[in-house]
Design a protein around this motif. Structure first.
Motif, PDB file in Angstrom:
ATOM      1  N   UNK A  90       0.809  -1.221   0.000  1.00 42.74           N
ATOM      2  CA  UNK A  90       0.000   0.000   0.000  1.00 42.74           C
ATOM      3  C   UNK A  90       0.842   1.270   0.000  1.00 42.74           C
ATOM      4  N   UNK A  91       2.157   1.137   0.017  1.00 43.54           N
ATOM      5  CA  UNK A  91       3.034   2.311   0.048  1.00 43.54           C
ATOM      6  C   UNK A  91       3.359   2.794   1.446  1.00 43.54           C
ATOM      7  N   UNK A  92       2.820   2.134   2.445  1.00 45.47           N
ATOM      8  CA  UNK A  92       3.136   2.517   3.821  1.00 45.47           C
ATOM      9  C   UNK A  92       4.558   2.065   4.153  1.00 45.47           C
ATOM     10  N   UNK A  93       5.308   2.965   4.791  1.00 48.16           N
ATOM     11  CA  UNK A  93       6.697   2.671   5.110  1.00 48.16           C
ATOM     12  C   UNK A  93       6.834   2.229   6.559  1.00 48.16           C
ATOM     13  N   UNK A  94       7.771   1.323   6.811  1.00 52.78           N
ATOM     14  CA  UNK A  94       8.010   0.865   8.180  1.00 52.78           C
ATOM     15  C   UNK A  94       9.517   0.669   8.385  1.00 52.78           C
ATOM     16  N   UNK A  95       9.988   1.125   9.566  1.00 54.57           N
ATOM     17  CA  UNK A  95      11.402   1.034   9.922  1.00 54.57           C
ATOM     18  C   UNK A  95      11.704  -0.326  10.538  1.00 54.57           C
ATOM     19  N   UNK A  96      12.862  -0.878  10.173  1.00 51.77           N
ATOM     20  CA  UNK A  96      13.254  -2.181  10.713  1.00 51.77           C
ATOM     21  C   UNK A  96      14.690  -2.137  11.219  1.00 51.77           C
ATOM     22  N   UNK A  97      14.963  -3.008  12.157  1.00 54.56           N
ATOM     23  CA  UNK A  97      16.326  -3.294  12.612  1.00 54.56           C
ATOM     24  C   UNK A  97      16.714  -4.600  11.927  1.00 54.56           C
ATOM     25  N   UNK A  98      17.600  -4.539  10.932  1.00 55.83           N
ATOM     26  CA  UNK A  98      17.837  -5.690  10.047  1.00 55.83           C
ATOM     27  C   UNK A  98      19.285  -6.149  10.111  1.00 55.83           C
ATOM     28  N   UNK A  99      19.469  -7.459   9.971  1.00 57.67           N
ATOM     29  CA  UNK A  99      20.797  -8.067   9.912  1.00 57.67           C
ATOM     30  C   UNK A  99      20.877  -8.913   8.647  1.00 57.67           C
ATOM     31  N   UNK A 100      21.863  -8.641   7.815  1.00 58.27           N
ATOM     32  CA  UNK A 100      22.096  -9.438   6.612  1.00 58.27           C
ATOM     33  C   UNK A 100      23.274 -10.376   6.874  1.00 58.27           C
TER      34      UNK A 100
END
Length: 498
Positions: A90-100
């Motif tokens: 839907x185009x809503x943005x969300x912040x994440x704490x990510x590990x690759x």
């Protein structure tokens, strides 16, 4: 129970964190767990067909190029952590704490004939309760803080090594800002250990999957120096090749290397300084034997010259033996000169059997004068060690001469000694056995400290010299009781590599 693919899928779908699996080369999505699909609002099949810009924030800090660089840093270093803002259907943005994290999966390569590298991105959504009101500044500060401790700065370069894009953390490492760095060549921003036009770098970076390691020195206006380690990779993405440079601060490592180099240099100096004392003792102690022998031979030649019947063979023998002893003196002096330099420069591969045979020539001369028989028992094979042959020979001669002097005493009934060599998986040894009085008068661990000498005028200093020499060759000397009586001296050295 067996942990099959279905069990793994159930486990992954039970995780509250989202899982995205990317191909390590193309960076395209291969698979996602249930949590990830729910957060994005796409099925696994739909996610596979998406490009990075379709599912990332429109914020310039989370543009596609920086996402690619983030994943590539995980390929280079094995793992890379940062904050990343995604966008759902839907185009809503969300912040994440990510590990690759880079993962090698078995049997998933082309035609299932080998392993393949994938990148597992595990992310946790940061909801409003996790973010302070000024989210923009919080994100920027947190990103810098996280990358400072757990990740790397990232730069995207064109084919002329000009900066096209750069992360704020990388700009901070180079003491600049993102705006100031754009358009500048990499070698204008830092001193690089290998020039970018070096033939090796040119050849490597001309390959589609080329990669080189560089070290950069960054100097600030205040005179502070920072060292960075960088890995420059060609990354093929959607048919085009981009250059990604991941950098890390290694200033503390370089400082440690500098201090370690200074300490190593100082240790070498102290080693040579201490060795000079050892060599002074060797000169005083060990040169006496061959010089005295040479003097005796020359005196014998002089006496024969005084008589009318001159036997040429006797003269030649005496002169030859004197010459041999003086050559031994020359070898010892040469060895002393070498020994006080860096030990590594004078070490060679020595066959311990050969060293024993050579040394026993001089040992037998002393043994014959004392009425002592020398019996040898050399092991099969080639017990090779690394060291200075003349010094090793001096140790063998010194230990044998001590044994001869003990055997020559009237109290010793059996007038013979046995010199043998032995070899184990990691060591080669020379063992000198006698049937003398043994070690009842002094503990074995005090022999090399100069506390014991069987000679009326002896100081035990020869044993100290021997132990120093053997220790410098990485070995040791042990003193044991010989069965049924007497002493067994074992001189051990590490075996050399094949």
């Amino acid at each position: 129970m067996e942990f099959d693919a279905e069990s793994f899928r159930l486990l992954a779908d039970s995780s509250s964190n989202g899982w995205l699996v990317h191909d390590a080369k193309s960076k395209s999505i291969l698979w996602a767990n249930r949590t990830a699909c729910e957060e994005f609002g796409y099925t696994v099949e739909e996610l596979r067909s998406l490009k990075a810009h379709h599912m990332s924030s429109q914020d310039p800090r989370y543009r596609r190029s920086m996402g690619t660089a983030w994943l590539q840093a995980a390929v280079v270093y094995g793992s890379n952590k940062r904050l990343w803002k995604y966008a759902n259907r839907d185009g809503d943005e969300f912040m994440t704490d990510a590990v690759a994290t880079l993962v090698t999966l078995p049997g998933t390569g082309a035609d299932d004939d080998g392993p393949a590298d994938v990148i597992l991105v595990e992310f946790r959504v940061l909801h409003e309760a996790d973010v302070v009101p000024d989210s923009s500044k919080w994100v920027e500060d947190s990103l810098d803080r996280l990358m400072l401790h757990t990740s790397s700065g990232m730069m995207l370069l064109d084919r002329d090594y000009r900066v096209e894009d750069v992360s704020p953390f990388a700009a901070k490492l180079l003491g600049s800002s993102v705006e100031e760095m754009l358009g500048q060549r990499l070698d204008e921003l830092a001193d690089i250990d290998t020039p970018l036009d070096d033939m090796f770098i040119v050849a490597e970076m001309s390959k589609p999957d080329g990669a080189v390691t560089v070290r950069m020195k960054v100097s600030s206006d205040s005179g502070e120096v920072r060292w960075l380690a960088g890995i420059l990779d060609n990354v093929v993405l959607d048919g085009s090749c981009i250059r990604v440079l991941t950098v890390r601060d290694i200033s503390s490592k370089v400082e440690w290397e500098r201090r370690n180099a200074y300490q190593e240099k100082n240790l070498q100096y102290m080693s040579r300084y201490n060795a000079m004392g050892d060599m002074a003792m060797i000169l005083a102690h060990d040169l006496g034997q061959p010089i005295a022998a040479a003097t005796n031979y020359l005196d014998g030649v002089r006496r024969r010259l005084r008589v009318s019947h001159r036997e040429s063979e006797d003269l030649e023998y005496g002169l030859g033996q004197a010459r041999s002893q003086l050559e031994r003196v020359s070898d010892i002096v040469t060895s002393v000169k070498k020994y006080v330099r860096r030990i590594e420069n004078v070490s060679t591969v020595v066959d311990l059997n050969d060293a024993v045979e050579e040394s026993l020539y001089f040992v037998r001369l002393r043994a014959e004068d004392k009425g002592v028989e020398v019996i040898t028992d050399l092991c099969a094979g080639r017990p090779t060690i690394v060291g200075e042959s003349v010094l090793i020979g001096q140790v063998i001669i010194n230990i044998c001469v001590n044994a001869i002097d003990e055997i020559a005493l009237p109290t010793t009934e059996e007038k013979y000694m046995v010199v043998s060599t032995e070899m184990t998986d990691d060591a080669a040894s020379v063992v000198v056995r006698d049937r003398g009085r043994g070690m009842s008068r002094a503990p074995a661990d005090m022999l090399a400290a100069g506390a014991f000498s069987s000679k009326s005028d002896g100081s035990g200093i020869g044993l100290v010299i021997c132990e120093h020499i053997v220790q410098r060759h990485g070995g040791n000397i042990t003193y044991e009781s010989n069965d049924p009586r007497g002493t067994a001296v074992r001189i051990s050295f590490p075996l050399s590599s094949p």
